[in-house]
Design an enzyme around this catalytic site. Structure first.
Site, PDB file in Angstrom:
ATOM      1  CG  HIS A  35      -0.243  -0.032   2.537  1.00 59.64           C
ATOM      2  ND1 HIS A  35      -0.236  -1.121   3.386  1.00 59.64           N
ATOM      3  CD2 HIS A  35       0.522   0.903   3.157  1.00 59.64           C
ATOM      4  CE1 HIS A  35       0.475  -0.849   4.458  1.00 59.64           C
ATOM      5  NE2 HIS A  35       0.954   0.367   4.342  1.00 59.64           N
TER       6      HIS A  35
HETATM    7  P1  TYD Z   1      -1.892  -4.041   7.787  1.00 56.78           P
HETATM    8  O1  TYD Z   1      -2.176  -2.676   7.250  1.00 56.78           O
HETATM    9  O2  TYD Z   1      -2.443  -5.202   7.032  1.00 56.78           O
HETATM   10  O3  TYD Z   1      -0.308  -4.228   7.964  1.00 56.78           O
HETATM   11  P2  TYD Z   1       0.835  -4.360   6.830  1.00 56.78           P
HETATM   12  O4  TYD Z   1       0.579  -3.257   5.875  1.00 56.78           O
HETATM   13  O5  TYD Z   1       2.106  -4.218   7.579  1.00 56.78           O
HETATM   14  O6  TYD Z   1       0.771  -5.696   6.190  1.00 56.78           O
HETATM   15  O7  TYD Z   1      -2.387  -4.081   9.291  1.00 56.78           O
HETATM   16  C1  TYD Z   1      -2.673  -5.270   9.978  1.00 56.78           C
HETATM   17  C2  TYD Z   1      -3.766  -5.013  11.008  1.00 56.78           C
HETATM   18  O8  TYD Z   1      -3.315  -4.148  12.044  1.00 56.78           O
HETATM   19  C3  TYD Z   1      -4.992  -4.369  10.409  1.00 56.78           C
HETATM   20  O9  TYD Z   1      -6.122  -4.966  11.001  1.00 56.78           O
HETATM   21  C4  TYD Z   1      -4.908  -2.929  10.841  1.00 56.78           C
HETATM   22  C5  TYD Z   1      -4.157  -3.002  12.157  1.00 56.78           C
HETATM   23  N1  TYD Z   1      -3.309  -1.847  12.463  1.00 56.78           N
HETATM   24  C6  TYD Z   1      -3.647  -1.037  13.522  1.00 56.78           C
HETATM   25  O10 TYD Z   1      -4.674  -1.236  14.207  1.00 56.78           O
HETATM   26  N2  TYD Z   1      -2.828   0.002  13.830  1.00 56.78           N
HETATM   27  C7  TYD Z   1      -1.713   0.266  13.117  1.00 56.78           C
HETATM   28  O11 TYD Z   1      -0.977   1.221  13.448  1.00 56.78           O
HETATM   29  C8  TYD Z   1      -1.373  -0.574  11.985  1.00 56.78           C
HETATM   30  C9  TYD Z   1      -0.150  -0.311  11.163  1.00 56.78           C
HETATM   31  C10 TYD Z   1      -2.210  -1.612  11.702  1.00 56.78           C
END
Ligand code: TYD
Length: 132
Positions: A49
């Site tokens: 993303h």
């Molecule tokens: P995600 O965006 O899929 O992580 P990555 O891009 O590293 O693969 O996030 C995983 C989960 O964590 C999703 O349910 C959102 C949550 N999250 C939070 O609650 N707070 C945060 O600061 C981040 C980065 C993710």
């Protein structure tokens, strides 16, 4: 594309090492959030993303991983394996993390709290937004 990294001072002595990161001096923004990625399953890719406004510095504080950065025109892959090195993931940079070693700990210092509306999660939408 321009890759911006930061070398943090390692305070080492016979006891070991300590690294401190201060907002605005060691990294170019103020931090509102810290999160870390641990226990990554083998062959996992994370990220995938871009953010509209968020700036982040990523630090691989244990183990190693690779980070792909893509500004929509050029791509770069940065190998992360030093606790003393930060990588800027600026706004509007598509990023993916992969090749996590067992036990890898990837720390993220973020300029803002978690805001789902700041995410661009589709690559074609990302290209559309950077070209408008
Ligand atoms: P995600 O965006 O899929 O992580 P990555 O891009 O590293 O693969 O996030 C995983 C989960 O964590 C999703 O349910 C959102 C949550 N999250 C939070 O609650 N707070 C945060 O600061 C981040 C980065 C993710």
């Amino acid at each position: 594309m321009e890759i911006q990294t930061f070398e943090f001072k390692v305070h080492g002595d016979e006891r070991g090492s300590l690294i401190a990161i201060e907002e605005q001096t060691d990294i170019p923004f103020s931090m509102k959030r810290v999160y870390y990625i641990i226990d990554t399953a083998e062959k996992t890719r994370r990220g995938g993303h871009a953010h509209r406004t968020l700036q982040q510095v990523l630090v691989c504080i244990s183990g190693s991983c690779k980070i792909l950065l893509d500004d929509g025109g050029e791509k770069a892959v940065v190998s992360m394996d030093k606790a003393s090195r930060g990588l800027l993931v600026d706004r509007l940079i598509w990023h993916e993390m992969y090749d996590f070693s067992p036990g890898c700990v990837l720390l993220a210092l973020a300029s803002d709290i978690y805001e789902e509306n700041d995410y661009i999660r589709k690559y074609d939408k990302f290209l559309e937004e950077i070209n408008t």
